[in-house]
Write a protein that holds these residues in place. Structure first.
Motif, PDB file in Angstrom:
ATOM      1  N   ILE A  92      -4.896  21.192  13.993  1.00  0.00           N
ATOM      2  CA  ILE A  92      -3.777  22.076  14.354  1.00  0.00           C
ATOM      3  C   ILE A  92      -3.993  23.478  13.778  1.00  0.00           C
ATOM      4  CG2 ILE A  92      -1.284  22.453  14.008  1.00  0.00           C
ATOM      5  CD1 ILE A  92      -1.073  19.283  14.161  1.00  0.00           C
ATOM      6  N   TRP A 143       4.121  19.318  16.556  1.00  0.00           N
ATOM      7  CA  TRP A 143       3.992  19.813  15.182  1.00  0.00           C
ATOM      8  C   TRP A 143       4.806  21.072  14.981  1.00  0.00           C
ATOM      9  CZ3 TRP A 143      -0.166  19.726  18.639  1.00  0.00           C
ATOM     10  CH2 TRP A 143      -0.600  20.965  19.133  1.00  0.00           C
ATOM     11  N   VAL A 154       1.597  22.793   7.834  1.00  0.00           N
ATOM     12  CA  VAL A 154       1.735  22.047   9.094  1.00  0.00           C
ATOM     13  C   VAL A 154       2.436  20.715   8.840  1.00  0.00           C
ATOM     14  CG1 VAL A 154       0.465  20.962  10.994  1.00  0.00           C
ATOM     15  CG2 VAL A 154      -0.474  23.025   9.908  1.00  0.00           C
ATOM     16  N   ARG A 164      -3.957  17.749  10.857  1.00  0.00           N
ATOM     17  CA  ARG A 164      -3.420  19.060  10.473  1.00  0.00           C
ATOM     18  C   ARG A 164      -4.526  20.118  10.494  1.00  0.00           C
ATOM     19  NH1 ARG A 164      -1.221  18.559   5.201  1.00  0.00           N
ATOM     20  NH2 ARG A 164      -2.127  16.489   5.019  1.00  0.00           N
ATOM     21  N   ASN A 208       5.080  23.305  18.548  1.00  0.00           N
ATOM     22  CA  ASN A 208       4.102  23.083  19.608  1.00  0.00           C
ATOM     23  C   ASN A 208       3.856  21.582  19.761  1.00  0.00           C
ATOM     24  OD1 ASN A 208       2.053  23.657  21.529  1.00  0.00           O
ATOM     25  ND2 ASN A 208       1.437  25.490  20.382  1.00  0.00           N
ATOM     26  N   LEU A 231      -7.174  18.281  20.874  1.00  0.00           N
ATOM     27  CA  LEU A 231      -7.251  19.668  20.397  1.00  0.00           C
ATOM     28  C   LEU A 231      -8.690  20.137  20.204  1.00  0.00           C
ATOM     29  CD1 LEU A 231      -4.314  20.050  17.825  1.00  0.00           C
ATOM     30  CD2 LEU A 231      -4.335  20.439  20.282  1.00  0.00           C
ATOM     31  N   GLN A 278      -2.152  10.205  16.642  1.00  0.00           N
ATOM     32  CA  GLN A 278      -2.750  11.357  15.944  1.00  0.00           C
ATOM     33  C   GLN A 278      -4.251  11.434  16.211  1.00  0.00           C
ATOM     34  OE1 GLN A 278      -1.336  12.714  12.038  1.00  0.00           O
ATOM     35  NE2 GLN A 278      -0.149  10.825  11.883  1.00  0.00           N
ATOM     36  N   VAL A 307       3.136  17.252  11.226  1.00  0.00           N
ATOM     37  CA  VAL A 307       2.937  16.582  12.514  1.00  0.00           C
ATOM     38  C   VAL A 307       4.194  15.776  12.825  1.00  0.00           C
ATOM     39  CG1 VAL A 307       1.445  15.017  13.812  1.00  0.00           C
ATOM     40  CG2 VAL A 307       0.479  16.450  11.991  1.00  0.00           C
ATOM     41  N   VAL A 333       4.600  24.661  12.410  1.00  0.00           N
ATOM     42  CA  VAL A 333       3.765  25.451  11.510  1.00  0.00           C
ATOM     43  C   VAL A 333       4.649  26.551  10.953  1.00  0.00           C
ATOM     44  CG1 VAL A 333       1.859  27.121  11.438  1.00  0.00           C
ATOM     45  CG2 VAL A 333       1.609  25.024  12.787  1.00  0.00           C
ATOM     46  N   LYS A 360      -6.343  25.132  16.146  1.00  0.00           N
ATOM     47  CA  LYS A 360      -5.636  25.418  17.405  1.00  0.00           C
ATOM     48  C   LYS A 360      -4.692  26.625  17.234  1.00  0.00           C
ATOM     49  CE  LYS A 360      -2.385  24.711  20.706  1.00  0.00           C
ATOM     50  NZ  LYS A 360      -2.494  25.341  21.996  1.00  0.00           N
ATOM     51  N   THR A 361      -4.019  26.692  16.077  1.00  0.00           N
ATOM     52  CA  THR A 361      -3.082  27.791  15.814  1.00  0.00           C
ATOM     53  C   THR A 361      -3.837  29.119  15.699  1.00  0.00           C
ATOM     54  OG1 THR A 361      -1.668  26.213  14.663  1.00  0.00           O
ATOM     55  CG2 THR A 361      -1.198  28.537  14.282  1.00  0.00           C
TER      56      THR A 361
END
Ligand code: PMP
Length: 399
Positions: A81, A253, A98, A78, A238, A287, A280, A100, A255, A84-85
């Protein structure tokens, strides 16, 4: 009749995925030894980059990964992520925002389950991805199609959305780049749509699964980047499938605002629990890892896109705009309908897809899977040689 009493009404009403149906038909013909070239599948033909596979292999040495983990996802996943977000959607969130999921598909499902009550309407730009109307209906919602054709680059306008809005409208579904059309909304367009959604108190489910696959220097602008105030009413969806060639790993995931994410997490805790820990660990490496292998795949798609669109526009009766994202060419085939082709006249794109598959051994998905008839979707996630030969066969058949 009999079937109705055996299945629940809810499940009885789900249509089989047309994309998967065409793909299995193509595979069955292949198994008979026929030289089928399939443009039907929605997955990269590349293999997952080796640093990602290595991370999965290393994860197998750590027995912790063999046990149940948090239903919402590993904290490290998470956190990756969250980064990445921030990087790609320009939205700052915390890991508690988040969940997953088993692919972007589960995220889409849970997003609608979390937001919709019976009768709530969802504005759904059309052509749309096959799965959306089914999951909206499973959540009790009503999908409302807003169609944008070739003339408007397959992009809906605020005016169209506004005329489809009613008292019952709760959610706008937004997807850019789009499957099936490859359309990418400009910054101004995203902003206009986002501001309109904000003004009317709508929720937005934004499917960003193709956000890294854009061409001609275009960038997919997240709706929460264009209109940051919308973040409290937006769920981003995403996954790693498309960008990292990881379709089979099943890792996606969602968000969103904490309360909605908590609701979705409660659902997931009863539905599937945690996503496979090995997947994961691999996705964390994806990522956080080097961008070169990803960029190489993106460039291959960009090159093939030009090749396929040029070739498709040389097919008698086909008209194909140049898409700016994803890996699909969406062709207006109305000029090829109602013509005698080797003794058969296709009246719909569904019939044309069947004809092309049986006579030219080329599989493409008909527009009926994504909304109105009159289109064929060709995925260009296949190797150059096959791509050229496949379209040549269609050119010859329809000459
Ligand atoms: N959204 C869109 C628009 C898609 O095309 C797909 C895959 N076809 C998904 C979500 C889900 O992808 P996955 O479940 O493989 O992550």
């Amino acid at each position: 009749m009999v079937q109705n009493t055996r299945l629940s009404m809810r499940i009885g009403e789900i249509a089989e995925s047309t994309t998967l149906k065409i793909d299995s038909k193509a595979k069955a013909l292949k198994a008979e030894g026929r030289q089928v070239i399939s443009f039907a599948a929605g997955e990269p033909n590349f293999t997952t980059p080796s640093h990602i596979v290595d991370a999965a292999r290393a994860a197998l040495d750590s027995p912790n990964n063999f046990r149940y983990s948090s239903a919402t996802g590993l904290l490290e996943m998470r956190e990756a992520i969250v980064r990445k977000t921030s990087r790609d959607s320009r939205l700052e969130v915390s890991p508690s925002q988040v969940v997953v999921t088993n692919g972007g598909k589960q995220a889409v499902y849970q997003a609608f389950q979390a937001l919709l009550d019976p009768g709530d309407e969802v504005l759904m730009p059309s052509p749309y991805w096959t799965t959306y109307p089914e999951v909206i209906q499973l959540a009790g919602g009503v999908p409302v199609e807003v169609f944008a054709g070739t003339d408007q680059g397959f992009k809906v306008t605020v005016e169209q959305l506004e005329s489809a809005r009613t008292e019952a409208t709760k959610v706008l579904l937004f997807v850019s780049p789009s499957n099936p059309t490859g359309a990418v909304y400009s910054h101004e367009e995203v902003k206009a749509i986002g501001e309109w959604a904000l003004e009317h108190g709508l929720w937005v489910i934004s499917d960003e699964i193709y956000q890294n696959l854009t061409y001609d220097g275009a960038r997919a602008i997240s709706i929460v980047e264009a209109v940051p105030e919308l973040a409290d009413r937006t769920i981003l969806v995403n996954g790693v499938a498309k960008t990292y060639a990881m379709t089979g790993w099943r890792l996606g995931w969602m968000v969103g605002p904490t309360d909605v994410i908590k609701g979705a997490a409660n659902l997931q805790s009863h539905l599937t629990s945690n996503v496979n820990n090995i997947a994961q660990r691999a996705a964390i490496a994806a990522l956080d890892g080097p961008l070169e292998p990803i960029e190489a795949m993106r460039q291959a798609f960009e090159r093939r896109r030009t090749v396929i669109v040029d070739a498709l526009n040389r097919v008698n009766g086909f008209r194909c705009p140049l898409p700016q994202g994803a890996f699909y060419a969406y062709v207006d085939v109305t000029g090829a309908l109602n013509r005698n082709i080797q003794g058969i006249t296709a009246r719909t794109s569904l019939e044309l897809a069947d004809l092309i598959l049986s006579k030219a051994e080329v599989a493409a998905v008909p527009g009926e899977a994504f909304g109105p008839s009159g289109f064929l979707r060709f995925s260009y996630a296949l190797d150059d040689q096959e791509l050229i030969e496949g379209i040549q066969r269609v050119q010859d058949l329809l000459a």
